[in-house]
Design a protein around this motif. Structure first.
Motif, PDB file in Angstrom:
ATOM      1  N   ASP A 166      -7.453  -2.023   3.179  1.00  0.00           N
ATOM      2  CA  ASP A 166      -6.512  -3.040   3.661  1.00  0.00           C
ATOM      3  C   ASP A 166      -6.065  -3.959   2.529  1.00  0.00           C
ATOM      4  OD1 ASP A 166      -8.785  -4.562   3.249  1.00  0.00           O
ATOM      5  OD2 ASP A 166      -9.148  -4.951   5.370  1.00  0.00           O
ATOM      6  N   VAL A 167      -6.064  -3.426   1.306  1.00  0.00           N
ATOM      7  CA  VAL A 167      -5.545  -4.154   0.144  1.00  0.00           C
ATOM      8  C   VAL A 167      -4.476  -3.290  -0.524  1.00  0.00           C
ATOM      9  CG1 VAL A 167      -7.666  -5.449  -0.252  1.00  0.00           C
ATOM     10  CG2 VAL A 167      -7.361  -3.229  -1.360  1.00  0.00           C
ATOM     11  N   PRO A 168      -3.492  -3.890  -1.184  1.00  0.00           N
ATOM     12  CA  PRO A 168      -2.406  -3.113  -1.793  1.00  0.00           C
ATOM     13  C   PRO A 168      -2.867  -2.318  -3.003  1.00  0.00           C
ATOM     14  CG  PRO A 168      -2.196  -5.428  -2.365  1.00  0.00           C
ATOM     15  CD  PRO A 168      -3.294  -5.345  -1.349  1.00  0.00           C
ATOM     16  N   ASP A 169      -2.185  -1.198  -3.255  1.00  0.00           N
ATOM     17  CA  ASP A 169      -2.449  -0.437  -4.473  1.00  0.00           C
ATOM     18  C   ASP A 169      -1.346  -0.638  -5.516  1.00  0.00           C
ATOM     19  OD1 ASP A 169      -0.433   1.033  -3.279  1.00  0.00           O
ATOM     20  OD2 ASP A 169      -1.660   2.811  -2.896  1.00  0.00           O
ATOM     21  N   VAL A 170      -0.315  -1.377  -5.156  1.00  0.00           N
ATOM     22  CA  VAL A 170       0.712  -1.817  -6.103  1.00  0.00           C
ATOM     23  C   VAL A 170       0.876  -3.322  -5.914  1.00  0.00           C
ATOM     24  CG1 VAL A 170       3.144  -1.736  -6.739  1.00  0.00           C
ATOM     25  CG2 VAL A 170       1.939   0.384  -6.157  1.00  0.00           C
ATOM     26  N   SER A 171       0.750  -4.058  -6.995  1.00  0.00           N
ATOM     27  CA  SER A 171       0.789  -5.519  -6.896  1.00  0.00           C
ATOM     28  C   SER A 171       1.546  -6.094  -8.077  1.00  0.00           C
ATOM     29  CB  SER A 171      -0.636  -6.095  -6.863  1.00  0.00           C
ATOM     30  OG  SER A 171      -0.610  -7.504  -6.818  1.00  0.00           O
ATOM     31  N   LEU A 225       0.871  -1.172   0.000  1.00  0.00           N
ATOM     32  CA  LEU A 225       0.000   0.000   0.000  1.00  0.00           C
ATOM     33  C   LEU A 225       0.905   1.219   0.000  1.00  0.00           C
ATOM     34  CD1 LEU A 225      -2.826   1.144   0.079  1.00  0.00           C
ATOM     35  CD2 LEU A 225      -2.820   0.900   2.572  1.00  0.00           C
ATOM     36  N   ARG A 226       1.072   1.821  -1.177  1.00  0.00           N
ATOM     37  CA  ARG A 226       2.086   2.860  -1.349  1.00  0.00           C
ATOM     38  C   ARG A 226       1.540   4.284  -1.255  1.00  0.00           C
ATOM     39  NH1 ARG A 226       5.624  -0.863  -0.141  1.00  0.00           N
ATOM     40  NH2 ARG A 226       5.922  -2.454  -1.746  1.00  0.00           N
ATOM     41  N   TYR A 227       0.286   4.490  -1.612  1.00  0.00           N
ATOM     42  CA  TYR A 227      -0.207   5.866  -1.712  1.00  0.00           C
ATOM     43  C   TYR A 227      -1.613   6.057  -1.164  1.00  0.00           C
ATOM     44  CZ  TYR A 227      -1.290  10.429  -3.720  1.00  0.00           C
ATOM     45  OH  TYR A 227      -1.645  11.755  -3.882  1.00  0.00           O
ATOM     46  N   TRP A 228      -2.573   5.207  -1.564  1.00  0.00           N
ATOM     47  CA  TRP A 228      -3.977   5.425  -1.231  1.00  0.00           C
ATOM     48  C   TRP A 228      -4.276   4.894   0.172  1.00  0.00           C
ATOM     49  CZ3 TRP A 228      -6.097   8.784  -4.323  1.00  0.00           C
ATOM     50  CH2 TRP A 228      -5.639   8.882  -5.639  1.00  0.00           C
ATOM     51  N   LYS A 229      -3.697   5.540   1.174  1.00  0.00           N
ATOM     52  CA  LYS A 229      -3.855   5.103   2.564  1.00  0.00           C
ATOM     53  C   LYS A 229      -5.094   5.757   3.164  1.00  0.00           C
ATOM     54  CE  LYS A 229       1.103   4.321   2.831  1.00  0.00           C
ATOM     55  NZ  LYS A 229       2.399   4.631   3.478  1.00  0.00           N
ATOM     56  N   ASP A 230      -6.242   5.275   2.701  1.00  0.00           N
ATOM     57  CA  ASP A 230      -7.538   5.847   3.048  1.00  0.00           C
ATOM     58  C   ASP A 230      -8.356   4.918   3.935  1.00  0.00           C
ATOM     59  OD1 ASP A 230      -7.924   3.865   1.194  1.00  0.00           O
ATOM     60  OD2 ASP A 230      -8.838   5.150  -0.335  1.00  0.00           O
ATOM     61  N   GLY A 231      -7.704   3.964   4.569  1.00  0.00           N
ATOM     62  CA  GLY A 231      -8.409   2.993   5.388  1.00  0.00           C
ATOM     63  C   GLY A 231      -8.489   1.621   4.747  1.00  0.00           C
TER      64      GLY A 231
END
Length: 463
Positions: A295-300, A287-293
């Motif tokens: 619990d899944v990665p935004d880069v995979s 989880l690199r950027y969209w830390k909005d709550g």
């Protein structure tokens, strides 16, 4: 692919004007470049009111609306009922499709109606299995959005229910039935790229919407949103609008980028090469950027191993998703073989065939005397490693759908409704759907367990 399906057989078919190249006047010209139009014939009939397929929509969110819009373009289909847990979406349904349609927040009311022949299940992933099985048990044909299941074990239950009820069940990976997939499968089977060695798939996004930060309507509240029903089997948590409207961001309801995006690529890949899928996955990311709550990665990034089968060699597949791609975004799906590569889209296929360099050039020859270099060149010439045929068979061909093509989404629903009318097999049945979803979900298993995971593509079970 057998050896007879590589360069020699492909070139033979091409020069004979076979299905591989429906029109190829320059196929054997040096470094050819050409464009060819794709076509498809449809069966159009006028259906009376009594012959219509009456459709119900369960889940009138973004994908549910797009699904229904495509479905209603198919002749002889009528929407009669819509279910959603947010009343604003029921109002939207009436805006789109008429005030006379029946609306409810209880999907069971749709399944109880005798006038509904088929339903679209476009709910959050954690509801797919339950509603799909109940719909088939109620005598309805089902179009279930991808991924077919949230957990691979659930897929076997859907397969069993489909077999016991005999009802049509199509999994909704909408590009499956497209002209691009059809042509790519034909080209692959004709040996256009030789033996496959790698699949390269990526999807880059650079927007809040692309990262699933969907808008939350101002009238959303405990009265207009049935949050408790939405939770279903998921852990009980306090009322939270982000979880309801941005459910893809949470493991309790969705399947992350693997279930949303990988599954499309697996559907296409397995279809083109007639494969049951990979047997190993290794994932990383974060989880690199969209830390909005969420619990899944935004880069995979996930690497898959495909075993050798009767239809393909052993090869590797690389799947990459980036929701904060500063490049601005883009995507690609490329099959790379020993003799060429195909870039596959729903509306087009680009085939590129290059010359394999077998004779050493100046880089490696510099270490030898001029006399030795000449002897080396003579030795390679005697081996005849670069034939005239291989030199002539390089170039690029693009197949493109015409502007009036209705698209893969329409084709997938056309296939679904034709299967209902004629009691024929759909292009993506539950077994195919589980093989695509199961392979995709291996990425989640590997990512959260922080280790490679093994899968049996034939039995569709984790090892």
């Amino acid at each position: 692919m057998g050896k007879d399906n590589t360069r020699r057989s492909f070139l033979k078919k091409a020069t004979l004007g076979s299905a591989a190249f429906t029109s190829a006047p320059y196929i054997l010209a040096s470094s050819y470049q050409q464009k060819i139009s794709l076509t498809r014939d449809y069966t159009f009939e006028d259906y009376s009111k009594n012959d219509q397929i009456n459709l119900g929509l369960i889940g009138c969110g973004i994908q549910g609306i797009y699904d229904t819009t495509s479905a209603l373009q198919v002749n002889g289909v009528k929407l009669v009922a819509v279910c959603d847990l947010y009343t604003g979406r029921l109002d939207r349904a009436k805006e789109l499709w008429g005030k006379d349609i029946f609306v409810t927040r209880d999907y069971r009311q749709l399944l109880d109606r005798n006038d509904i022949d088929a339903v679209i299940v476009a709910t959050p992933d954690h509801w797919h299995k339950k509603i799909t099985i109940e719909a088939m048990n109620a005598g309805k044909a089902v179009y279930c959005e991808k991924p077919m299941v949230q957990h691979w074990e659930e897929g076997h239950e859907i397969i069993s229910a489909q077999k016991s009820t005999g009802k049509i069940c199509q999994v909704g990976s909408q590009g499956m039935s497209s002209l691009g997939n059809e042509k790519a499968k034909q080209l692959y089977e004709d040996g256009a790229i030789g033996e496959i060695v790698m699949l390269d798939f990526f999807n880059d996004r650079y927007s809040a919407e692309g990262a699933w930060q969907y808008p939350i309507p101002p009238d959303a509240n405990p009265d207009t949103v049935d949050f408790d029903t939405f939770l279903g089997r998921a852990p009980k948590v306090p009322f939270e609008l982000k979880r309801f409207f941005r459910w893809r961001n949470y493991r309790d309801y969705g399947t992350g980028v693997a279930g949303d995006l990988f599954v499309h690529a697996f559907s296409t890949l397995n279809h083109i090469i007639s494969s049951n899928g990979p047997n190993k996955a290794m994932a990383t990311g974060g989880l690199r950027y969209w830390k909005d709550g969420r619990d899944v990665p935004d880069v995979s990034i996930t690497l898959y191993d495909y075993p050798k089968t009767d239809t393909h060699a052993a090869f590797n597949a690389a799947f990459r998703i980036n929701f904060i791609a500063g490049s601005g975004g883009g995507g690609g799906f490329k099959l790379i073989g020993t003799e060429g590569e195909m870039e596959v889209g729903q509306n087009s296929v680009k085939l590129k065939r290059s010359k394999l360099g077998m004779i050493p050039g100046g880089y490696s020859m510099i270490a030898y005397t001029e006399a030795t270099q000449e002897k080396i060149r003579q030795g390679y010439t005697a081996q005849n490693l670069e034939t005239r045929e291989s030199n002539l068979s390089t170039g690029e061909t693009i197949w493109e759908a015409p502007e009036e093509y209705k698209g893969g989404h329409y084709d997938h629903f056309y296939n679904f409704f034709q299967s209902i009318r004629n009691d024929k097999k759909v292009i993506e049945d539950p077994t195919f759907g589980l093989r695509a979803a199961g392979a995709a979900l291996l990425a989640n298993e590997s990512y959260y367990q922080k280790k490679p995971v093994l899968w049996n593509p034939d039995t569709m079970r984790k090892i």
